[in-house]
Design a protein around this motif. Structure first.
Motif, PDB file in Angstrom:
ATOM      1  N   THR A 196     -35.789  29.680   6.502  1.00 29.49           N
ATOM      2  CA  THR A 196     -36.998  29.106   6.970  1.00 29.49           C
ATOM      3  C   THR A 196     -37.101  27.644   6.503  1.00 29.49           C
ATOM      4  OG1 THR A 196     -37.780  31.615   6.855  1.00 29.49           O
ATOM      5  CG2 THR A 196     -39.330  29.728   6.859  1.00 29.49           C
ATOM      6  N   LEU A 197     -37.504  26.955   7.343  1.00 26.34           N
ATOM      7  CA  LEU A 197     -38.035  25.663   7.178  1.00 26.34           C
ATOM      8  C   LEU A 197     -39.548  25.695   6.758  1.00 26.34           C
ATOM      9  CD1 LEU A 197     -35.970  23.806  10.038  1.00 26.34           C
ATOM     10  CD2 LEU A 197     -35.323  24.068   7.666  1.00 26.34           C
ATOM     11  N   VAL A 198     -40.024  24.982   6.005  1.00 25.47           N
ATOM     12  CA  VAL A 198     -41.475  24.818   5.556  1.00 25.47           C
ATOM     13  C   VAL A 198     -42.104  23.637   5.914  1.00 25.47           C
ATOM     14  CG1 VAL A 198     -43.114  25.526   3.928  1.00 25.47           C
ATOM     15  CG2 VAL A 198     -41.054  26.965   3.787  1.00 25.47           C
ATOM     16  N   LYS A 199     -43.205  23.442   6.595  1.00 27.25           N
ATOM     17  CA  LYS A 199     -43.951  22.290   7.055  1.00 27.25           C
ATOM     18  C   LYS A 199     -43.958  21.449   5.636  1.00 27.25           C
ATOM     19  CE  LYS A 199     -47.763  20.468   9.231  1.00 27.25           C
ATOM     20  NZ  LYS A 199     -48.969  20.630  10.010  1.00 27.25           N
ATOM     21  N   ALA A 218     -39.476  25.008  15.373  1.00 27.46           N
ATOM     22  CA  ALA A 218     -39.135  24.292  14.174  1.00 27.46           C
ATOM     23  C   ALA A 218     -38.822  22.707  14.593  1.00 27.46           C
ATOM     24  CB  ALA A 218     -38.252  24.721  13.360  1.00 27.46           C
ATOM     25  N   VAL A 250     -39.751  18.137   7.300  1.00 25.27           N
ATOM     26  CA  VAL A 250     -40.166  19.104   8.316  1.00 25.27           C
ATOM     27  C   VAL A 250     -41.408  19.141   8.871  1.00 25.27           C
ATOM     28  CG1 VAL A 250     -40.421  21.784   8.510  1.00 25.27           C
ATOM     29  CG2 VAL A 250     -38.554  21.016   7.099  1.00 25.27           C
ATOM     30  N   GLY A 257     -42.926  23.907  10.837  1.00 28.40           N
ATOM     31  CA  GLY A 257     -42.372  24.888  10.030  1.00 28.40           C
ATOM     32  C   GLY A 257     -41.695  26.028  11.151  1.00 28.40           C
TER      33      GLY A 257
END
Length: 257
Positions: free
Chosen positions: A33-36, A57, A99, A102
């Motif tokens: 998971t890419l988090v802002k 994303a 990022v 997200g």
């Protein structure tokens, strides 16, 4: 859960691979998971992994100066990948991956990708063509930043983000957009106000809505369309909504970025 090599992954680059070729790397793809706001790629560090954003994303590749200012040099969403995919698995030392939006992604060890490229000419050819498109984006944005007014650059940036998120409302703050464009927030606020008065966008708290994509495309510079045409010619696909034909640019508030 292992990635099914026959099912769509949500990343267009991976999904362009035939099943047998994707099967070479599918068992090694790790969902993440890419988090802002997080840094997905560290400047100066060897990129030992490849990250494939999925669905909405988006990661911005940025350069930071000694005084703390930053500017975007490219963006990557579900159409591509970042990390150890170009330049023998290393990114230029001044480049980081921030990022912007997200969401889900798939991560792959860069050495696994190199091994798969040795086993599959199809996979090797696809990623080489993607590298060509990526470099074309770098060159076009460099020219855009040097030659085009801030209004056109802003609209080009919004169109690119819309391509990758798929919606009219873009989750972007004034602060982040100003940082990506390399201008002061107060200056950007003036520019956004003008674009809103022209009926191109609507500005809200933490978001900007594109009201008329065709009008925005007509008002933007040609750089966004050129990158898309390059990807279509090299990869055989256009990512995002169909690009309308440009007519004449909107009257600009400034003549230089």
């Amino acid at each position: 859960m292992p990635i099914d090599s026959a099912a769509p992954t949500g990343n267009l680059l991976l999904d362009a691979l035939p099943g047998p070729d994707r099967a070479l790397i599918a068992p090694h793809l790790e969902p993440v998971t890419l988090v802002k706001g997080d840094t997905a790629l560290m400047a100066g560090a060897a990129a030992s992994r490849v990250i494939f954003p999925r669905e909405q994303a988006v990661v911005a590749l940025i350069v930071a100066t000694r005084d703390g200012r930053t500017a975007e040099i490219a963006g990557v969403g579900h159409e591509g990948a970042i990390g150890g995919i170009i330049g023998e698995g290393r990114m230029p030392p001044a480049v980081s991956g921030l990022v912007q939006v997200g969401g889900a992604a798939l991560r792959l060890d860069a050495d696994r990708l190199r091994q798969a490229e040795l086993e599959s000419s199809t996979l090797r050819d696809l990623f080489a063509r993607y590298a060509d498109c990526f470099l074309a984006q770098l060159f076009q944005i460099a020219a855009c930043n040097a030659l085009h007014p801030i209004e056109q650059r802003c609209l080009r940036w919004l169109l690119s983000l819309q391509d990758r998120t798929g919606g009219d409302t873009l989750p972007i703050t004034h602060e982040l957009l100003a940082s990506m464009l390399g201008v002061q927030r107060t200056y950007l606020t003036r520019i956004l106000r003008v674009l809103q008065e022209q009926g191109l966008i609507r500005v809200g708290r933490g978001r900007i809505t594109i009201l008329d994509r065709r009008a925005v495309s007509n008002a933007a510079c040609e750089c966004h369309a050129r990158v898309r045409m390059q990807c279509e010619a090299v990869l055989g696909a256009v990512f995002g909504p169909e690009e309308p034909r440009r007519t004449q640019p909107v009257e600009m508030l400034s003549r230089a970025g």
